[in-house]
Design an enzyme around this catalytic site. Structure first.
Site, PDB file in Angstrom:
ATOM      1  N   ASN A  26       0.940  -1.314  -0.027  1.00  0.00           N
ATOM      2  CA  ASN A  26       0.206   0.053   0.172  1.00  0.00           C
ATOM      3  C   ASN A  26       0.892   1.259  -0.023  1.00  0.00           C
ATOM      4  OD1 ASN A  26      -2.730  -1.349   0.651  1.00  0.00           O
ATOM      5  ND2 ASN A  26      -1.438  -2.103   2.145  1.00  0.00           N
ATOM      6  N   GLU A  27       0.828   1.912  -1.164  1.00  0.00           N
ATOM      7  CA  GLU A  27       1.816   3.119  -1.033  1.00  0.00           C
ATOM      8  C   GLU A  27       0.953   4.429  -0.400  1.00  0.00           C
ATOM      9  OE1 GLU A  27       4.492   3.212  -2.381  1.00  0.00           O
ATOM     10  OE2 GLU A  27       4.917   1.174  -3.537  1.00  0.00           O
ATOM     11  N   PRO A  28       1.680   5.189  -0.049  1.00  0.00           N
ATOM     12  CA  PRO A  28       1.055   6.546   0.623  1.00  0.00           C
ATOM     13  C   PRO A  28      -0.220   7.056  -0.208  1.00  0.00           C
ATOM     14  CG  PRO A  28       3.505   6.724   0.823  1.00  0.00           C
ATOM     15  CD  PRO A  28       2.899   5.622  -0.206  1.00  0.00           C
TER      16      PRO A  28
END
Ligand code: PGA
Length: 237
Positions: A159-161
């Site tokens: 999960n990227e920012p």
């Protein structure tokens, strides 16, 4: 150690340790205490597990506790955070293989209790399999202890920012920095898959306890940002 995407009910605490080995022993001890209590009650312990360099010391310590101090992991059920997609199990790059070589082959977790997102699915099977992954976690009453690393970009699992706080297990496209960081292991960025299966932010934060571990100077900046975002209850940017 802290949680970068706190939900309103989440209590976060950041703890500094003198060395990575001391931190690994601390987290291993917490797992040890919970597993022994659950074993005594005849109940399972549900662990969320991570790959990468960060949890290696923790897994070594769990192996030691199993081999030298009689820690029985036969009632432990595990859910791994993520897997590259597509990815065969035998590939030297698969998280399936890495988890077996690093932990599962050395302890007594039952093979049927091990869950890792399946990189061998056909694209049209992905959505149903992701929903089933979530269903299995819920059916066991949720994750008791979740182990997390944090990437240089601030990603947790894949999960990227900016990933939605309500996101669930799903197929994602990998960030270019994340792919570049993985390039060495794949003998070049062009060989790094563009996609991955990952548990979502909500799936991770529903765990009763989350240990986000980060070691080394190269993680200092992102840990500072994550802790600050946590203090303000906001997402990383
Ligand atoms: P690392 O990776 O443990 O190898 O630093 C962490 C991550 O990318 O989540």
């Amino acid at each position: 150690m802290t949680s970068p995407h706190p939900l309103p009910h989440t209590r976060t605490r950041t703890v500094k340790f003198p060395t990575a080995a001391v931190a690994a022993r601390y987290v291993a001890k917490e797992i040890d205490k919970l597993v022994r209590a659950r074993n005594a009650a005849g109940k399972p312990t549900v662990l969320g597990l991570a790959t990468g360099s960060t949890p290696v010391g923790l897994y070594r310590e769990l192996i030691r506790l199993h081999k030298d101090e009689g820690l029985d992991l036969s009632r432990v059920v595990t859910f791994n955070l993520d897997e590259y997609f597509p990815m065969t199990r035998e590939s030297q790059h698969s998280y399936f293989r890495w988890m077996h070589e690093t932990l599962f082959n050395h302890v007594n977790i039952a093979p049927e209790n091990i869950h890792i997102p399946d990189g061998t699915l056909k694209p049209d099977e992905v959505d149903a399999a992701c929903a089933e992954y979530e269903r299995k976690i819920a059916a066991l009453g949720g994750i008791d202890i979740q182990i997390l690393g944090i990437g240089r970009t601030g990603h947790i699992a894949f999960n990227e920012p900016g990933s939605p706080q309500n996101s669930r297990t799903r197929l994602v496209t990998l960030d270019s920095i994340t792919r570049r960081d993985a390039a060495d292991g794949f003998f070049g960025e062009k060989n790094v898959p563009h996609h991955a299966l990952t548990m979502g932010v909500a799936s991770i934060l529903e765990a009763r306890r989350v240990f986000l571990m980060a070691f080394g100077e190269h993680k200092a900046g992102i840990v500072y940002k994550a802790a600050r975002a946590g203090a303000h209850g906001s997402h990383l940017r």
